[in-house]
Design a protein around this motif. Structure first.
Motif, mmCIF file in Angstrom:
data_model
loop_
_atom_site.group_PDB
_atom_site.id
_atom_site.type_symbol
_atom_site.label_atom_id
_atom_site.label_comp_id
_atom_site.label_asym_id
_atom_site.label_seq_id
_atom_site.Cartn_x
_atom_site.Cartn_y
_atom_site.Cartn_z
ATOM 1 N N LEU A 1 2.335 7.472 7.577
ATOM 2 C CA LEU A 1 0.925 7.931 7.371
ATOM 3 C C LEU A 1 0.187 7.092 6.375
ATOM 4 O O LEU A 1 0.838 6.998 5.296
ATOM 5 N N VAL A 2 -0.981 6.530 6.957
ATOM 6 C CA VAL A 2 -1.727 5.645 5.921
ATOM 7 C C VAL A 2 -3.139 6.011 6.032
ATOM 8 O O VAL A 2 -3.446 6.709 6.874
ATOM 9 N N GLY A 3 -3.652 5.308 4.929
ATOM 10 C CA GLY A 3 -5.368 5.646 4.918
ATOM 11 C C GLY A 3 -6.094 4.538 5.839
ATOM 12 O O GLY A 3 -5.332 3.670 6.077
ATOM 13 N N THR A 4 -7.139 4.731 5.829
ATOM 14 C CA THR A 4 -8.045 3.475 6.609
ATOM 15 C C THR A 4 -9.367 3.484 5.831
ATOM 16 O O THR A 4 -9.966 4.513 5.296
ATOM 17 N N PHE B 1 -6.188 -0.787 7.134
ATOM 18 C CA PHE B 1 -5.356 -0.086 6.567
ATOM 19 C C PHE B 1 -5.397 -0.164 5.146
ATOM 20 O O PHE B 1 -5.611 -1.132 4.476
ATOM 21 N N CYS B 2 -5.242 1.169 4.469
ATOM 22 C CA CYS B 2 -5.128 1.110 2.954
ATOM 23 C C CYS B 2 -4.182 2.307 2.364
ATOM 24 O O CYS B 2 -3.478 2.862 3.269
ATOM 25 N N ASP B 3 -4.126 2.368 1.116
ATOM 26 C CA ASP B 3 -3.205 3.696 0.628
ATOM 27 C C ASP B 3 -3.818 4.823 1.270
ATOM 28 O O ASP B 3 -4.892 5.267 1.604
ATOM 29 N N VAL B 4 -2.618 5.914 1.409
ATOM 30 C CA VAL B 4 -2.762 7.049 2.002
ATOM 31 C C VAL B 4 -3.611 7.862 1.074
ATOM 32 O O VAL B 4 -3.500 7.751 -0.232
ATOM 33 N N PRO B 5 -4.539 8.719 1.561
ATOM 34 C CA PRO B 5 -5.409 9.547 0.786
ATOM 35 C C PRO B 5 -4.848 10.697 0.224
ATOM 36 O O PRO B 5 -3.585 11.107 0.797
ATOM 37 N N PRO B 6 -5.006 11.162 -0.856
ATOM 38 C CA PRO B 6 -4.300 11.962 -1.699
ATOM 39 C C PRO B 6 -4.502 13.405 -0.932
ATOM 40 O O PRO B 6 -5.290 14.328 -1.352
ATOM 41 N N ILE B 7 -3.896 13.944 0.160
ATOM 42 C CA ILE B 7 -3.806 14.729 0.785
ATOM 43 C C ILE B 7 -2.549 15.697 0.956
ATOM 44 O O ILE B 7 -1.530 15.227 1.695
ATOM 45 N N ASP B 8 -2.392 16.494 0.102
ATOM 46 C CA ASP B 8 -0.757 17.177 0.245
ATOM 47 C C ASP B 8 -0.392 17.854 1.255
ATOM 48 O O ASP B 8 0.680 17.938 1.604
ATOM 49 N N ASP C 1 -10.091 9.205 7.517
ATOM 50 C CA ASP C 1 -9.827 8.116 6.695
ATOM 51 C C ASP C 1 -8.056 8.058 6.574
ATOM 52 O O ASP C 1 -7.454 7.612 5.920
ATOM 53 N N ALA C 2 -7.554 8.471 7.852
ATOM 54 C CA ALA C 2 -5.947 8.528 7.871
ATOM 55 C C ALA C 2 -5.635 8.523 9.424
ATOM 56 O O ALA C 2 -6.171 8.834 10.144
ATOM 57 N N MET D 1 0.887 -1.365 0.053
ATOM 58 C CA MET D 1 0.181 -0.066 -0.014
ATOM 59 C C MET D 1 0.878 1.186 -0.094
ATOM 60 O O MET D 1 2.064 1.355 0.204
ATOM 61 N N LYS D 2 0.320 2.432 -0.457
ATOM 62 C CA LYS D 2 0.972 3.573 -0.467
ATOM 63 C C LYS D 2 0.941 4.066 0.792
ATOM 64 O O LYS D 2 -0.204 4.445 1.320
ATOM 65 N N ALA D 3 1.992 4.942 1.401
ATOM 66 C CA ALA D 3 2.235 5.148 2.762
ATOM 67 C C ALA D 3 3.218 6.584 2.641
ATOM 68 O O ALA D 3 4.126 6.574 1.741
ATOM 69 N N ILE D 4 3.288 7.230 3.603
ATOM 70 C CA ILE D 4 4.253 8.525 3.799
ATOM 71 C C ILE D 4 4.682 8.163 4.808
ATOM 72 O O ILE D 4 4.321 7.924 5.844
ATOM 73 N N ARG D 5 6.169 7.886 4.695
ATOM 74 C CA ARG D 5 6.957 7.686 5.756
ATOM 75 C C ARG D 5 7.952 8.882 6.000
ATOM 76 O O ARG D 5 8.356 9.649 5.066
ATOM 77 N N LYS D 6 7.896 9.186 7.282
ATOM 78 C CA LYS D 6 8.855 10.022 7.942
ATOM 79 C C LYS D 6 9.648 9.644 8.861
ATOM 80 O O LYS D 6 9.523 9.447 9.935
ATOM 81 N N LYS D 7 11.203 9.760 8.636
ATOM 82 C CA LYS D 7 12.136 9.271 9.580
ATOM 83 C C LYS D 7 12.641 10.756 10.011
ATOM 84 O O LYS D 7 12.449 11.879 9.408
#
Length: 95
Positions: free
Chosen positions: A71-74, A79-86, A40-41, A1-7
């Motif tokens: 950061l992932v979607g729900t 869990f699912c792909d992260v929503p398109p929230i810039d 949804d996130a 799934m698509k996620a936003i990773r922040k290290k």
């Protein structure tokens, strides 16, 4: 799934991660905890991050996070792909 990773100390990045407990635990370095940030996130973080003394990462919606976060979607309880929230990327980048 698509996620936003922040290290910690790094810019957020969009990644592909398997939607399995093992893969999510590997990303955050331990047991996972979720923090709901929208209908949804969620942010997935290390449940013991503060106890383990993981490095400060960011502040998001008034919550301080340590260690790597995702950061992932729900959808319901899944869990699912992260929503398109810039805006999430920008908040994580400057958090």
């Amino acid at each position: 799934m698509k996620a936003i990773r922040k290290k910690p100390g790094c810019a957020p990045e969009i990644i592909e991660v398997e939607n399995t407990l093992k893969a999510l635990q590997t990303e955050v370095g331990g047991y996972i905890e979720t923090v709901t940030i929208a209908s949804d996130a969620v942010i997935i973080c290390n449940e013991e991050g503060h106890i383990l003394g993981l490095p400060y990462n960011c502040r998001f919606f008034g919550v301080d996070f340590v260690g790597t976060v995702l950061l992932v979607g729900t959808k319901g309880d899944e869990f699912c792909d992260v929503p398109p929230i810039d805006g999430f990327v920008e908040v994580l980048r400057h958090g």
